[in-house]
Design an enzyme around this catalytic site. Structure first.
Site, PDB file in Angstrom:
ATOM      1  N   GLU A  44       0.828  -1.211   0.000  1.00 40.58           N
ATOM      2  CA  GLU A  44       0.000   0.000   0.000  1.00 40.58           C
ATOM      3  C   GLU A  44       0.864   1.264   0.000  1.00 40.58           C
ATOM      4  O   GLU A  44       1.878   1.334   0.671  1.00 40.58           O
ATOM      5  CB  GLU A  44      -0.897  -0.020   1.241  1.00 40.58           C
ATOM      6  CG  GLU A  44      -1.840   1.159   1.373  1.00 40.58           C
ATOM      7  CD  GLU A  44      -2.644   1.111   2.669  1.00 40.58           C
ATOM      8  OE1 GLU A  44      -3.670   1.805   2.742  1.00 40.58           O
ATOM      9  OE2 GLU A  44      -2.237   0.388   3.604  1.00 40.58           O
ATOM     10  N   LYS A 117      -9.751   2.484  -2.349  1.00 39.35           N
ATOM     11  CA  LYS A 117     -10.002   1.877  -1.041  1.00 39.35           C
ATOM     12  C   LYS A 117     -11.362   2.295  -0.489  1.00 39.35           C
ATOM     13  O   LYS A 117     -11.673   3.482  -0.392  1.00 39.35           O
ATOM     14  CB  LYS A 117      -8.882   2.287  -0.091  1.00 39.35           C
ATOM     15  CG  LYS A 117      -8.905   1.631   1.280  1.00 39.35           C
ATOM     16  CD  LYS A 117      -7.637   2.040   2.034  1.00 39.35           C
ATOM     17  CE  LYS A 117      -7.564   1.419   3.422  1.00 39.35           C
ATOM     18  NZ  LYS A 117      -6.282   1.746   4.079  1.00 39.35           N
ATOM     19  N   CYS A 154      -5.692  -2.912   2.442  1.00 39.91           N
ATOM     20  CA  CYS A 154      -5.443  -2.834   3.874  1.00 39.91           C
ATOM     21  C   CYS A 154      -6.709  -2.919   4.715  1.00 39.91           C
ATOM     22  O   CYS A 154      -7.198  -4.013   4.938  1.00 39.91           O
ATOM     23  CB  CYS A 154      -4.648  -1.570   4.194  1.00 39.91           C
ATOM     24  SG  CYS A 154      -3.747  -1.686   5.771  1.00 39.91           S
TER      25      CYS A 154
END
Length: 294
Positions: A44, A117, A154
């Site tokens: 990330e 995300k 994540c």
């Protein structure tokens, strides 16, 4: 698309100089391709240290618009090596709107997809809500010339709904580019359970969806703020199969490449014998769209 292909995650230490990080990641991609990897993921926010340890408007200068240097650099090497890439970056969409995003670049160098995300955390020294607008592209399976790639990022890794919807779109593997670690003062008391929960929840997604999972974390103590302990990124990147079996596992503290094979015949066999998709009671799941049942 092949019935089998090799995937890799790259685990590296990153600093606050974008050019150095980009050069390092390009070198590690080349190493992975030379070892037979066909789909390769970086961690990330590859281009910098993990700047979300503080809320500082100066950090917005790290962001880049779509098609900028991260895309051009990694597009070129993808085409040169004939590999597909997952390249996570800090996206500037427009003035005041920024995303934590990832390019999915195909073997011809063209952009196969873009993921933003969806779940944005706000924890001590993980102040992502200050920087990132939640993603608006949804959960996707991105067709590439190697296979159907699902990319989450994540904090997304804690949500079974995200894994389920991505698998339902046809993804064969879930990549989780990651930046997660310990607060040094908590490591002795909570560290083992925190790391174990992180790995176990993703292995659970693999089992529940009969899908391959690959997590690419960073390593190292990033202590760039004065008067703080920083974050010790715990590494332990891994790739597991559709029964949660570990196929490749990295260390806590070394830069490494992990490579494993995605075997679609094996995946289909697992789903035939553990038919979780068949037996889902979709008529009873409507309440999942509610925040709480109170």
């Amino acid at each position: 698309m092949a019935k089998k292909y090799k995937v890799a995650v790259i685990q590296v230490n990153l600093n606050n100089t974008a050019e150095e990080n980009r050069k390092k990641c390009l070198e590690w991609i080349r190493k992975a391709a030379n070892q037979g990897a066909e789909v390769i993921s970086l961690p990330e926010l590859y281009s910098s240290h993990y700047f979300c340890q503080s809320e500082d408007v100066e950090n917005f200068s790290i962001a880049e618009p779509l098609g900028d240097i991260s895309f051009t650099a990694f597009s070129a090497i993808a085409k040169e090596l004939g590999v597909a890439l997952i390249v996570p970056f800090f996206e500037k969409r427009m003035s005041g709107i920024y995303h934590n995003s990832a390019y999915i670049i195909d073997t011809d160098g063209f952009r196969a997809g873009l993921y933003r995300k969806m779940h944005i955390p706000d924890d001590p020294h993980f102040y992502e809500k200050f920087y990132f607008t939640p993603g608006d592209l949804g959960f996707q399976s991105i067709p590439t010339k190697k296979g159907n790639i699902g990319t989450l990022i994540c904090w997304d890794q804690w949500y079974p709904e995200a894994a389920r919807l991505t698998a339902m779109k046809g993804a064969e593997i879930l990549f989780y580019p990651t930046a997660i670690g310990w607060h040094p003062s908590e490591k002795a008391e909570y560290g083992e359970n925190q790391y174990g929960a992180w790995m176990n929840v993703m292995k659970g997604h693999a089992v529940a969806n009969g899908i391959y999972v690959a997590a690419a974390n960073r390593i190292g103590l990033e202590q760039y703020l004065p008067d703080t302990d920083g974050i010790e990124f715990w590494g332990k990147s891994f790739i597991c199969g559709p029964q949660g079996e570990i196929l490749a596992l990295a260390s806590h503290d070394r830069e490494e490449i992990l490579i494993a094979e995605v075997n679609l015949a094996h995946q289909e066999n697992v789903r035939q014998n553990w038919p979780f998709f068949r037996d889902r009671r979709i008529d009873a799941f409507g309440d999942l769209t509610k925040r709480a049942l109170d």
